[in-house]
Design a protein around this motif. Sequence first.
Motif, mmCIF file in Angstrom:
data_model
loop_
_atom_site.group_PDB
_atom_site.id
_atom_site.type_symbol
_atom_site.label_atom_id
_atom_site.label_comp_id
_atom_site.label_asym_id
_atom_site.label_seq_id
_atom_site.Cartn_x
_atom_site.Cartn_y
_atom_site.Cartn_z
ATOM 1 N N ARG B 115 -2.043 -1.097 -11.126
ATOM 2 C CA ARG B 115 -1.172 -1.873 -12.013
ATOM 3 C C ARG B 115 0.115 -2.284 -11.292
ATOM 4 O O ARG B 115 0.549 -3.433 -11.360
ATOM 5 C CB ARG B 115 -0.841 -1.040 -13.254
ATOM 6 C CG ARG B 115 -0.314 -1.833 -14.425
ATOM 7 C CD ARG B 115 -0.138 -0.949 -15.650
ATOM 8 N NE ARG B 115 0.972 -0.009 -15.520
ATOM 9 C CZ ARG B 115 0.862 1.313 -15.570
ATOM 10 N NH1 ARG B 115 -0.308 1.882 -15.760
ATOM 11 N NH2 ARG B 115 1.922 2.084 -15.434
ATOM 12 N N ASP B 119 1.501 -6.007 -10.546
ATOM 13 C CA ASP B 119 2.818 -6.435 -11.028
ATOM 14 C C ASP B 119 3.721 -6.900 -9.889
ATOM 15 O O ASP B 119 4.455 -7.886 -10.023
ATOM 16 C CB ASP B 119 3.495 -5.293 -11.799
ATOM 17 C CG ASP B 119 2.806 -5.023 -13.142
ATOM 18 O OD1 ASP B 119 2.051 -5.911 -13.604
ATOM 19 O OD2 ASP B 119 3.011 -3.935 -13.715
ATOM 20 N N ASN B 123 5.516 -10.599 -9.290
ATOM 21 C CA ASN B 123 6.974 -10.704 -9.221
ATOM 22 C C ASN B 123 7.533 -11.193 -7.889
ATOM 23 O O ASN B 123 8.738 -11.176 -7.679
ATOM 24 C CB ASN B 123 7.600 -9.347 -9.565
ATOM 25 C CG ASN B 123 7.365 -8.981 -11.023
ATOM 26 O OD1 ASN B 123 7.303 -9.860 -11.877
ATOM 27 N ND2 ASN B 123 7.213 -7.697 -11.304
ATOM 28 N N CYS B 212 -4.763 -7.756 -9.089
ATOM 29 C CA CYS B 212 -4.923 -8.061 -10.514
ATOM 30 C C CYS B 212 -6.412 -8.156 -10.865
ATOM 31 O O CYS B 212 -6.809 -7.876 -11.996
ATOM 32 C CB CYS B 212 -4.201 -9.346 -10.866
ATOM 33 S SG CYS B 212 -2.422 -9.241 -10.566
ATOM 34 N N ALA B 220 -3.552 -12.534 -15.193
ATOM 35 C CA ALA B 220 -2.730 -12.349 -13.992
ATOM 36 C C ALA B 220 -3.509 -12.720 -12.729
ATOM 37 O O ALA B 220 -2.972 -13.336 -11.801
ATOM 38 C CB ALA B 220 -2.259 -10.898 -13.904
#
Lengths: 134, 244
Positions: B115, B119, B123, B212, B220
Amino acid sequence: MRKTFGDDVAKEMRFVTKSVVGEENFIDMQPNMSNNFCCGGGGGFLQATGYGEQRRQYGKVKNDQIMATGATYCITPCHNCHSQVHDLSEHFGGHYQVVHLWTLIALSLGMLGENEREYLGEDLCECGLGSIEE
Amino acid sequence: MAEAALKIGGGPRQTTFMDKVMEVLPEGGNLNLCLTCGACSSGCPATGLEGMDPRKFLRMAALGLDEEITKTGWVWCCTQCRRCVHACPMNIDIPRLVYNCRAAWPREERPKGIRGSCDAALNTEGNSAMGANSEDFQFVVEDVLEEVREDQPQFKDMQVPINKHGAMYFLNQNSREPVTEPDEMVPLWKILHTAGADWTYGTIGWAAENYCMFLSDDEAWEKIVRAKAKAVDDLGCEYWLNTE
């Protein structure tokens, strides 16, 4: 690659590998091609927090295959495989070297620099260095 | 596992999790064609982990044990290598069922490492799962290149183009090298240089990895693939070389 493009791609990789290390130095593991076993580094397994023990248990199949070849170097095709097989080599005590194909291609072409030999063993870490550096 | 014996038949058949997965897979993933032979499990390195194996997993799905198959941690032990599909006489796509069972987990309960990697990619403009920013990536590449050119005379003219418009190949770079072992980028540069390849890195969408997908986060995953493909198009490159 093999998963998406089939065994023909695996055959091309063998052509490259044999060209680089010499036919007599290449040992195929058993089983191979589409019957081969995944090393256990992919699919997010290496990053799956809390599943480290299971990942190594999974990888024991691959470690046993590698050990059965008696080879001192194992070539891995991607980063996840490299991390996983390198870990298996340490964890299960086989201590075979685990290298990226680019390392051996550059070595065979006589252009692998001194700082690019992290994963080579003592037998090859000085090989051909004289022709690279001044 | 269910505590009481399963009662088969009697009353209308309920729609199971497997039925829903079949609806979204080409040919339904052949999920209802299992002959129970076990060829999948006999060659699966994940057999036995978490008390599960591919055949058991599929049989449980076929029996409608939805809660069990969507909660077992075994789905994170299957690497979706597809050897079971290769071995299966009915070409059953168990890995796609695994993928969908991963997706059934609440996102915050999926393994933290996967995860976090997803993420981090979302970002950063380079989509780096290690969270490396593009300025650092560019700095490291240029720094390592300078050293090679100084120390290794045969490569004093080697180029490592970044954001070169119209290059034939857009090459992704796994974050692991620039972040933890930058010298490992060099052999590939040398091979490309020696082959005379017209290639480039980019500062947008440069990272090769995409966790993802392993997180089973469709939205994502798609977002990252599209961002990377757009980066290739924006530079007018003919080929996208993804090393993962």
